[in-house]
Write a protein that holds these residues in place. Sequence first.
Motif, short mmCIF file in Angstrom:
data_model
loop_
_atom_site.label_atom_id
_atom_site.label_comp_id
_atom_site.label_asym_id
_atom_site.label_seq_id
_atom_site.Cartn_x
_atom_site.Cartn_y
_atom_site.Cartn_z
N MET A 50 0.82 -1.21 0.00
CA MET A 50 0.00 0.00 0.00
C MET A 50 0.85 1.26 0.00
O MET A 50 0.58 2.20 -0.74
CB MET A 50 -0.93 0.00 1.22
CG MET A 50 -2.05 -1.03 1.17
SD MET A 50 -3.25 -0.81 2.51
CE MET A 50 -2.26 -1.18 3.96
N VAL A 51 1.90 1.28 0.81
CA VAL A 51 2.68 2.49 0.96
C VAL A 51 3.54 2.77 -0.28
O VAL A 51 3.94 3.91 -0.51
CB VAL A 51 3.56 2.40 2.23
CG1 VAL A 51 4.88 1.69 1.96
CG2 VAL A 51 3.80 3.78 2.82
N VAL A 54 0.58 4.49 -2.58
CA VAL A 54 -0.16 5.68 -2.14
C VAL A 54 0.46 7.00 -2.61
O VAL A 54 -0.28 7.89 -3.06
CB VAL A 54 -0.33 5.64 -0.61
CG1 VAL A 54 -0.72 7.00 -0.06
CG2 VAL A 54 -1.40 4.61 -0.24
N THR A 89 -1.01 12.45 -1.65
CA THR A 89 -0.62 11.29 -0.85
C THR A 89 -1.63 11.04 0.26
O THR A 89 -2.05 9.89 0.49
CB THR A 89 0.78 11.52 -0.26
OG1 THR A 89 1.74 11.61 -1.32
CG2 THR A 89 1.17 10.37 0.67
N ILE A 90 -2.04 12.08 0.96
CA ILE A 90 -2.98 11.92 2.08
C ILE A 90 -4.34 11.41 1.58
O ILE A 90 -4.91 10.47 2.15
CB ILE A 90 -3.15 13.26 2.82
CG1 ILE A 90 -1.85 13.64 3.52
CG2 ILE A 90 -4.30 13.15 3.83
CD1 ILE A 90 -1.88 15.03 4.13
N THR A 92 -5.08 9.77 -1.21
CA THR A 92 -4.98 8.39 -1.69
C THR A 92 -4.84 7.41 -0.53
O THR A 92 -5.42 6.32 -0.56
CB THR A 92 -3.79 8.24 -2.65
OG1 THR A 92 -3.87 9.21 -3.68
CG2 THR A 92 -3.75 6.85 -3.27
N ALA A 93 -4.08 7.78 0.50
CA ALA A 93 -3.91 6.91 1.66
C ALA A 93 -5.24 6.64 2.35
O ALA A 93 -5.53 5.50 2.74
CB ALA A 93 -2.91 7.53 2.63
N ALA A 97 -6.74 2.89 2.49
CA ALA A 97 -6.92 2.30 3.82
C ALA A 97 -8.37 1.94 4.08
O ALA A 97 -8.68 0.88 4.66
CB ALA A 97 -6.42 3.29 4.88
N CYS A 122 -3.85 -0.46 8.22
CA CYS A 122 -4.65 0.58 7.56
C CYS A 122 -4.58 1.89 8.32
O CYS A 122 -4.48 2.97 7.73
CB CYS A 122 -6.10 0.13 7.44
SG CYS A 122 -6.36 -1.27 6.33
N LEU A 125 -1.32 3.77 7.65
CA LEU A 125 -0.97 4.09 6.27
C LEU A 125 -0.77 5.59 5.99
O LEU A 125 0.23 5.96 5.34
CB LEU A 125 -2.02 3.52 5.32
CG LEU A 125 -1.73 3.68 3.83
CD1 LEU A 125 -0.41 3.05 3.43
CD2 LEU A 125 -2.87 3.11 2.99
N PRO A 126 -1.66 6.50 6.41
CA PRO A 126 -1.45 7.91 6.05
C PRO A 126 -0.12 8.48 6.52
O PRO A 126 0.61 9.11 5.74
CB PRO A 126 -2.64 8.62 6.72
CG PRO A 126 -3.70 7.55 6.80
CD PRO A 126 -2.95 6.29 7.10
N ALA A 129 2.83 6.79 4.66
CA ALA A 129 3.01 7.29 3.29
C ALA A 129 3.65 8.67 3.29
O ALA A 129 4.51 8.97 2.45
CB ALA A 129 1.66 7.32 2.57
#
Length: 426
Positions: A50-51, A54, A89-90, A92-93, A97, A122, A125-126, A129
């Motif tokens: 995921m990272v 993102v 990025t935020i 998409t994260a 998630a 999850c 993740l933010p 990333a």
Amino acid sequence: MSHYGSAASLASLAVIGQGFGYGLSIILARNLGVDGFEAYVVASAAFTLMVMYVPRGLEKYSIRILPGLLEQGDWGPARGYLQYASSRTIITALIVATLLALWVLFFSPAPDTTRTALLVSCLSLPTGALAHLGVEVLSAGGRTTLALAIFRCLVPGVALGLVLIFLQITDELSGALAVGSWGIAWALASVTMFIALRALLPEAYRTARAEKDGKSWRRAARPFLLYRVSLALISQAGVIALDALQPSAAAVGAYAAAIATASLPILLVTATNRYYAHQISLLLDRDDYTGILALRQQRLLWLLPVIAFFLAGVFLYGRDILAFFRPDFVEEGLVAMRILAVATANSVIFALAPTYMKYRGENRTTLVVVMAAAALLLVLLWILVPRLAATGAAISYAVTTCGMYWAFAQLAHRDLLELAARQIID
């Protein structure tokens, strides 16, 4: 500072950070139990995939676009790019998630321990990333050592410290708690990087009007995205395939221990490659192709002895290394670890070749090679994992990565020699 001095300082930080991370893996393998360690490994693999997706390639594109903008004082485009990359990025994260969390809650057939660990991933993740974006931005600004200290030392150091604290206050450590330790570390890293970035950028940056070119940046970053996701798939698919196709927690844990050991040089070289990538970007902007050849030679002079020493240790003491994780990992993981170590040696030697290709704008060629490698890996895993378990996953990884990096090395070497010869003639 000379190339050797810069590489040495980065390598030293990488060794310290890798010591934290590797020690944490051993502690978790010995304290979580086979099932708990499997949950931790699977959740960590999912987080890595995921990272890598993102930031949408914008984190790696930072190394290409920002050095020139910052060196020339183009503060408007630089500010616009950082705002655009951070917000994208935020957003998409949060989307990724949420989608994974919904799948875990309502559709996943995984055991409860794994599902809980995935949900914690999850939540992490933010900030994770943003930290991945921050380390590339700081490196692009010439603060490679600081970026590495935060990314490779602070993060695993905090995670290790939290796990040790949890071991003192709880009778039963869980995979979810271990993943949560990384989540707290990522959050702390993202805040630290933000503070460091504010100190790095001058007042002229903060007063400049942000100039954004989102469409152009998305297009330019797309090859980096596809490349990063494909590489993440190649690195993590073995764990996921073992979990899905080989219902043995011991096989998953043994492969994770083997690849953690075999990957020791990767983090060392990845750390120094941020410095070399920064230099390649600047040298390409100056059309200094002979300088790139000299930079490559200097890198190999210190890298090859390190790789030889690493391979000797794996082949001579591999059984003892795996037994230190868990004795039941030795039979499952010994052959796999040796295969993975050889593949790692090949990868780190040629690791800058795809970076050079992308910086030269050879995006289509780069994507064809890496996506073909990812597709080949999935086919090999489907064939070999049910039959050979961890060894099958290791063979799949080795065949894929060796072929991919050999192809990149040939393409980059040929292009660089042609450009250098043309420069001499002109």
